[in-house]
Scaffold this motif. Structure first.
Motif, short mmCIF file in Angstrom:
data_model
loop_
_atom_site.label_atom_id
_atom_site.label_comp_id
_atom_site.label_asym_id
_atom_site.label_seq_id
_atom_site.Cartn_x
_atom_site.Cartn_y
_atom_site.Cartn_z
N ILE A 258 16.20 40.68 -9.51
CA ILE A 258 15.62 39.60 -8.70
C ILE A 258 15.42 38.36 -9.56
N GLN A 259 14.95 38.55 -10.80
CA GLN A 259 14.76 37.38 -11.67
C GLN A 259 16.07 36.67 -11.92
N ARG A 260 17.13 37.46 -12.11
CA ARG A 260 18.40 36.83 -12.42
C ARG A 260 18.99 36.11 -11.22
N ARG A 261 18.65 36.59 -10.01
CA ARG A 261 19.25 35.97 -8.82
C ARG A 261 18.22 35.16 -8.05
N ALA A 262 17.26 34.61 -8.77
CA ALA A 262 16.15 33.92 -8.12
C ALA A 262 16.62 32.75 -7.26
N ALA A 263 17.77 32.21 -7.56
CA ALA A 263 18.24 31.03 -6.83
C ALA A 263 18.78 31.39 -5.45
N ASP A 264 19.00 32.68 -5.21
CA ASP A 264 19.62 33.10 -3.95
C ASP A 264 18.59 33.86 -3.10
N PRO A 265 17.89 33.13 -2.23
CA PRO A 265 16.78 33.77 -1.50
C PRO A 265 17.22 34.96 -0.66
N ALA A 266 18.41 34.89 -0.07
CA ALA A 266 18.86 35.99 0.79
C ALA A 266 19.05 37.25 -0.03
N VAL A 268 17.65 37.93 -2.88
CA VAL A 268 16.35 38.40 -3.35
C VAL A 268 15.65 39.19 -2.25
N ALA A 269 15.70 38.68 -1.04
CA ALA A 269 15.03 39.37 0.07
C ALA A 269 15.66 40.73 0.31
N THR A 270 16.99 40.78 0.26
CA THR A 270 17.67 42.06 0.47
C THR A 270 17.30 43.06 -0.62
N LEU A 271 17.33 42.58 -1.86
CA LEU A 271 16.98 43.45 -2.98
C LEU A 271 15.56 43.98 -2.82
N SER A 310 21.18 42.12 5.95
CA SER A 310 20.00 41.41 5.44
C SER A 310 19.05 41.02 6.56
N VAL A 311 19.15 41.68 7.71
CA VAL A 311 18.20 41.42 8.79
C VAL A 311 17.23 42.59 8.84
N PRO A 312 15.93 42.31 8.78
CA PRO A 312 14.98 43.42 8.80
C PRO A 312 14.97 44.14 10.15
N VAL A 313 14.89 45.45 10.11
CA VAL A 313 14.80 46.26 11.32
C VAL A 313 13.44 46.95 11.33
N ASP A 314 12.64 46.69 12.38
CA ASP A 314 11.36 47.38 12.53
C ASP A 314 11.62 48.69 13.26
#
Lengths: 421, 242
Positions: A258-266, A268-271, A310-314
């Motif tokens: 996550i630190q290495r890919r901090a510039a890519d919010p999508a 990061v969220a997926t990770l 990368s879409v959250p599923v509830d």
């Protein structure tokens, strides 16, 4: 002396085998066989030496000493070589009998010879001091019974096979051995005096034993408690190491990513979401594999969709049932519906699956613009084949509902017994 | 307990529009508190006011008693106390009232999926449960709803309820008042919430008013708190609640 047990003799191991009493190839207690294996000598030679030593009065005590202090080899459950399953009870019993037949014969014979010899000596006018010998033999016999019993108890514990009946039998033997020993000691102490003296000395012996127990108990308890504490501490340390290893392999690695890919919010969220889920299942889920039940399979599918889109599923699942082909069909249809919702809808995607005795109901809803089923072209495999067709083939139904905001796909499957197979 | 005492004194709407809902935020992660604070400020600055924060059980009880907020956002897992986290805070604040004279309402926030955690705080008196991944908009709605005395159920909590009361397996109450089972209507409402429906969507789907939906949810919450159903008591016993 040729023995029929040569084929059972332990194969010479590259390193010197541990000194232990083997279960197979033993005559009495397995001491000679064990020494033979340990020293790399033919056990028969050891037996002859021990037998010879017995005449000098050293053999028997040495044998008993070694027998008491040498651990017995761990019992391997008898296994049927053909099937690899544990051998039937009868075969196991026969094996046990074969193992101990000569030992029992030898023990009984030796006892008879000893008693006969003593009687003959006495009859010849030689004083063998039976008044001392007999109690000594009693004490020894008691010790043998108790010691062999502890040995068995340890083994039973290791195999975790000591049922209630067996345990009662063990206690009976411990009691018998102790009684023998106490009687022997008492007779030895009273030296043929009257019954009153005998009783007195019995009492005295009991009192001494009692006193020793009282004095020794706290110390023994403390030792035991300490051993328990150390064991627990070791277990905790192991668990801690396991947890640390898991966190390192999963959470720390993901945090680094996550630190290495901090510039890519999508990304990061997926990770973050994938890691959260992994940690969650590690913390709360049981040991069941992912494909064992319908609920687990559905959860796996929802996670897959989350990861790929990368879409959250509830996801909410109630109830459960074993996995079978209809459940597999529902899971695949649900996957397609979730993909559609994630691609065409607006998050959040909600999924609710109710697995009950009357059947399975699954709902997938999104909040996107939605689509009209009638407007879906015939060749669009996704909805028509993957969802509707599949559910109908497996005795279920599928329905797509347009809502004010979004679409809801409803899948049903009848109860397990209601499905024609 | 299921209904707000005075409808006119409702905070956050009507005559109370000018007095924001006073909220205390209890969570042991400073980053999370900061995040919620800024999110709520951006989303509903004029309707929700964070009047205090606390990182553990003892300071939470102290802050709540000093500030007398309308709503407490309560993390399920907290250090301090007797080790039961949010449950300890709820026990330490029994019968406390907000400055409006209403009971202080608690909304549980958790990252945990473990049923026993959720059931424990609900049975200890929380008016709702939401996961920490909730959006700021939904959190604002949840806070307002809890402040009004209603119950807030996440889809996940609704799923728990359906499972725990055996409703998913078809067990239904003969009479609505039965504590150990859900009524048919309550089951329908729970199912729709589990499917991700908002209260107003539930109301539309079932052709009832939002107020009725809220009544049903509050009734389920009451059953959740008072029922002696085996599963619920087992979970509660796991947290030494009984």
């Amino acid at each position: 002396m040729p023995t029929p047990y040569d084929r059972y003799a332990p194969a010479p191991a590259p390193a010197r085998p541990r000194l232990e009493r083997p279960l197979a190839g033993r005559w009495l207690g397995g001491v000679c066989a064990g020494i033979g294996a340990h020293l790399g000598v033919d056990p028969r030679a050891v037996r002859w030496v021990v037998a010879a030593l017995t005449f000098f009065g050293v053999g028997l005590p040495a044998y008993l000493f070694l027998w008491a202090l040498t651990p017995e080899a761990q019992a391997q459950p008898a296994v049927d070589p053909a099937s690899g399953r544990p051998a039937p009870v009868v075969e196991r019993a026969v094996a046990g009998l074969e193992r101990s037949r000569y030992g029992a014969l030898l023990a009984v014979g030796g006892l008879v010879v000893a008693v006969g010899g003593l009687a003959a000596l006495q009859g010849l006018g030689l004083d063998v001091r039976a008044g001392v010998l007999v109690p000594l033999i009693l004490v020894a016999a008691g010790a043998v019974v108790v010691w062999s019993d502890l040995d068995e108890a340890g083994r039973a514990k290791a195999l975790d096979a000591g049922g209630d009946g067996q345990r009662g039998y063990l206690w009976l033997r411990v009691g018998l051995g102790l009684t023998l020993a106490v009687v022997g000691i008492t007779v030895l102490a009273s030296r043929g005096a009257g019954v009153a003296v005998l009783l007195d000395s019995l009492l005295a012996a009991a009192a001494v034993l009692f006193g020793v127990a009282i004095i020794g108990a706290p110390w023994a308890l403390r030792l035991w408690a300490q051993a328990r504490r150390e064991q627990e501490a070791a277990a905790r340390a192991t668990e801690r190491a396991d947890i640390a290893a898991h966190l390192h392999d999963s959470v720390l690695q993901t945090l680094a990513l996550i630190q290495r890919r901090a510039a890519d919010p999508a990304a990061v969220a997926t990770l973050a979401r994938a890691q959260e889920r992994e940690l969650r299942s590690w913390l709360y889920a049981g040991p069941a594999g992912p494909d064992l039940t319908l609920a687990a399979a559905i959860a796996a599918v929802a996670h897959e969709v989350e990861d790929l889109t990368s879409v959250p599923v509830d996801l909410v699942v109630t109830g459960d049932r074993p996995m079978e082909e209809h459940g597999t069909a529902l899971t695949r249809a649900l996957r397609e519906a979730l993909f559609n919702a994630a691609r065409h809808g607006r998050p959040p995607v909600s999924a609710y699956v109710e697995i009950g005795p009357a059947g399975v109901e699954a709902f997938v809803r999104d909040r996107g613009a939605g689509f009209e089923l009638a407007a879906v072209p015939e060749d669009r495999l996704g909805v028509r084949q993957s969802i509707l067709g599949r559910m109908e083939r497996h005795g279920g139904t599928a329905r797509v509902r347009r809502r004010e905001d979004g679409t809801e796909v409803e899948l049903t499957l009848p109860a397990l017994e209601g499905i024609p197979s | 307990m299921t209904q707000p005492r005075a409808q006119s004194a409702r905070p956050g709407e009507g005559s109370g529009r000018h007095t924001p809902i006073r909220v205390v935020l209890v969570d042991d992660h400073r980053m999370f508190r900061t995040g919620v604070r800024s999110e709520l400020a951006a989303e509903a600055a004029e309707r929700i006011e964070i009047v205090g924060e606390a990182p553990d059980v003892e300071s939470a009880i102290a802050v709540i008693k000093a500030e007398q907020p309308d709503v407490v956002l309560l993390d399920v897992h907290l250090p301090g106390g007797t080790g039961q986290g949010g449950v300890d805070v709820l026990r330490g604040c029994v019968a406390q009232e907000s400055r409006r004279g209403q009971p202080i309402r608690f909304l549980a926030l958790s990252v945990s999926d473990a049923a026993e955690d959720v059931i424990a705080v609900i049975r200890a008196g929380a008016r709702g449960y939401v996961t920490k991944t909730i959006t700021a908009t939904d959190l604002t709605t949840a806070v307002r709803r809890v402040a009004e005395g209603d119950a807030v159920f996440s889809p996940r909590l609704a799923g728990f309820v359906l499972d725990a009361f055996g409703a998913a397996a078809g067990e239904l109450a003969e009479v609505d008042e039965e504590l150990d089972r859900l009524s048919a209507r309550e089951r329908e409402v729970m199912r729709l919430i589990a499917r991700g429906y908002q209260y107003k969507e539930v109301a539309k789907e079932l052709f009832i008013s939002i107020k009725t939906v809220e009544t049903h949810v509050s009734s389920v919450l009451r059953k959740l708190q008072l029922s002696s159903r085996h599963e619920l008591t087992t979970w509660a016993m796991g947290r030494k609640l009984i």
